[in-house]
Every structure is written in C-alpha cells, then in structure tokens.
Design a protein around this motif. Structure first.
Motif, mmCIF file in Angstrom:
data_model
loop_
_atom_site.group_PDB
_atom_site.id
_atom_site.type_symbol
_atom_site.label_atom_id
_atom_site.label_comp_id
_atom_site.label_asym_id
_atom_site.label_seq_id
_atom_site.Cartn_x
_atom_site.Cartn_y
_atom_site.Cartn_z
ATOM 1 N N LYS A 169 14.027 7.245 -17.513
ATOM 2 C CA LYS A 169 14.942 6.815 -16.447
ATOM 3 C C LYS A 169 14.164 6.419 -15.187
ATOM 4 O O LYS A 169 14.491 5.427 -14.539
ATOM 5 N N ILE A 170 13.158 7.205 -14.848
ATOM 6 C CA ILE A 170 12.340 6.907 -13.668
ATOM 7 C C ILE A 170 11.682 5.544 -13.817
ATOM 8 O O ILE A 170 11.775 4.689 -12.927
ATOM 9 N N GLN A 217 10.941 -0.280 -12.903
ATOM 10 C CA GLN A 217 10.755 -1.608 -13.492
ATOM 11 C C GLN A 217 11.862 -2.554 -13.053
ATOM 12 O O GLN A 217 11.606 -3.721 -12.745
ATOM 13 N N LYS A 218 13.085 -2.050 -13.009
ATOM 14 C CA LYS A 218 14.219 -2.868 -12.595
ATOM 15 C C LYS A 218 14.027 -3.370 -11.162
ATOM 16 O O LYS A 218 14.291 -4.539 -10.875
ATOM 17 N N GLU A 219 13.553 -2.517 -10.279
ATOM 18 C CA GLU A 219 13.335 -2.922 -8.891
ATOM 19 C C GLU A 219 12.170 -3.898 -8.752
ATOM 20 O O GLU A 219 12.222 -4.821 -7.941
ATOM 21 N N ILE A 220 11.124 -3.693 -9.544
ATOM 22 C CA ILE A 220 9.996 -4.644 -9.543
ATOM 23 C C ILE A 220 10.491 -6.016 -9.990
ATOM 24 O O ILE A 220 10.163 -7.047 -9.374
ATOM 25 N N GLU A 221 11.287 -6.050 -11.053
ATOM 26 C CA GLU A 221 11.809 -7.323 -11.549
ATOM 27 C C GLU A 221 12.723 -7.986 -10.525
ATOM 28 O O GLU A 221 12.683 -9.213 -10.356
ATOM 29 N N ALA A 222 13.545 -7.204 -9.825
ATOM 30 C CA ALA A 222 14.439 -7.759 -8.801
ATOM 31 C C ALA A 222 13.639 -8.327 -7.635
ATOM 32 O O ALA A 222 13.949 -9.408 -7.118
ATOM 33 N N ALA A 223 12.592 -7.630 -7.209
ATOM 34 C CA ALA A 223 11.751 -8.119 -6.117
ATOM 35 C C ALA A 223 11.044 -9.410 -6.532
ATOM 36 O O ALA A 223 10.977 -10.371 -5.755
ATOM 37 N N ASN A 271 0.824 -1.210 0.000
ATOM 38 C CA ASN A 271 0.000 0.000 0.000
ATOM 39 C C ASN A 271 0.857 1.258 0.000
ATOM 40 O O ASN A 271 0.541 2.233 -0.697
ATOM 41 N N ARG A 272 1.970 1.238 0.735
ATOM 42 C CA ARG A 272 2.886 2.388 0.745
ATOM 43 C C ARG A 272 3.518 2.568 -0.636
ATOM 44 O O ARG A 272 3.644 3.695 -1.137
ATOM 45 N N ALA A 273 3.911 1.456 -1.273
ATOM 46 C CA ALA A 273 4.509 1.530 -2.610
ATOM 47 C C ALA A 273 3.514 2.087 -3.625
ATOM 48 O O ALA A 273 3.874 2.911 -4.473
ATOM 49 N N ILE A 274 2.266 1.638 -3.543
ATOM 50 C CA ILE A 274 1.227 2.146 -4.449
ATOM 51 C C ILE A 274 1.052 3.647 -4.255
ATOM 52 O O ILE A 274 0.987 4.409 -5.236
ATOM 53 N N LYS A 275 1.010 4.086 -3.016
ATOM 54 C CA LYS A 275 0.875 5.519 -2.737
ATOM 55 C C LYS A 275 2.059 6.290 -3.326
ATOM 56 O O LYS A 275 1.876 7.337 -3.959
ATOM 57 N N ASP A 276 3.258 5.758 -3.135
ATOM 58 C CA ASP A 276 4.442 6.438 -3.658
ATOM 59 C C ASP A 276 4.465 6.473 -5.183
ATOM 60 O O ASP A 276 4.874 7.464 -5.781
ATOM 61 N N VAL A 277 4.007 5.403 -5.836
ATOM 62 C CA VAL A 277 3.930 5.394 -7.306
ATOM 63 C C VAL A 277 2.936 6.457 -7.775
ATOM 64 O O VAL A 277 3.187 7.171 -8.751
ATOM 65 N N ARG A 278 1.833 6.586 -7.075
ATOM 66 C CA ARG A 278 0.864 7.642 -7.423
ATOM 67 C C ARG A 278 1.489 9.028 -7.268
ATOM 68 O O ARG A 278 1.254 9.924 -8.095
ATOM 69 N N LEU A 279 2.294 9.208 -6.225
ATOM 70 C CA LEU A 279 2.975 10.492 -6.037
ATOM 71 C C LEU A 279 3.979 10.752 -7.147
ATOM 72 O O LEU A 279 4.138 11.887 -7.608
#
Length: 75
Positions: A44-45, A50-56, A17-25
């Motif tokens: 770049k953003i 995407q790189k971090e999503i793939e790593a997770a 939920n925190r990640a979703i909020k931050d993506v919206r920001l």
C-alpha cells in the motif's frame, strides 16, 4: 524569464532533496526490530508513492489530472 528559471531550480532542488530524505525515512520503517507491518502494508505504501510519482510526471507532460486525498493505511 531568468527569474522564473532561478526560482524553479531553487524550489526543485529543495523539494526533490526533501522528498529523497523522506523516502529514505520511509525505508527505515522496514526495520522489523522496531516496527510491526504486513506485506500488504508495504504494498500500500509503495502503491501510493508510485501513484503520486506518476501524477507528478503527468503534470510535467501537460496532463493536469486530479488529486486524491491523503494516504491512509487504515480507515
């Protein structure tokens, strides 16, 4: 074992939920009336996200992998 599941659910819900909020920001940064950015900045953003999503995702699939440094638009 049930305690581990309970802790996982609790942390997963809070963190996602925190990640979703931050993506919206981050999406709010697209307001050209408030911010000046280039198409390259936006690429770049989203490449970094995407790189971090793939790593997770890889970690959930059993591949520990390495971690890079923090995101920077400019050096």
């Amino acid at each position: 074992m049930r305690d581990k599941r309970k802790k996982f659910v609790e942390l997963a819900e809070a963190r996602v939920n925190r990640a979703i909020k931050d993506v919206r920001l981050i999406g709010n940064l697209a307001n050209k009336n408030s911010y000046d950015y280039t198409d390259d900045d936006a690429r770049k953003i989203f490449r970094a996200l995407q790189k971090e999503i793939e790593a997770a995702k890889a970690r959930f699939m059993g591949d520990a992998g390495g971690r890079d440094s923090d995101f920077r638009l400019e050096d």
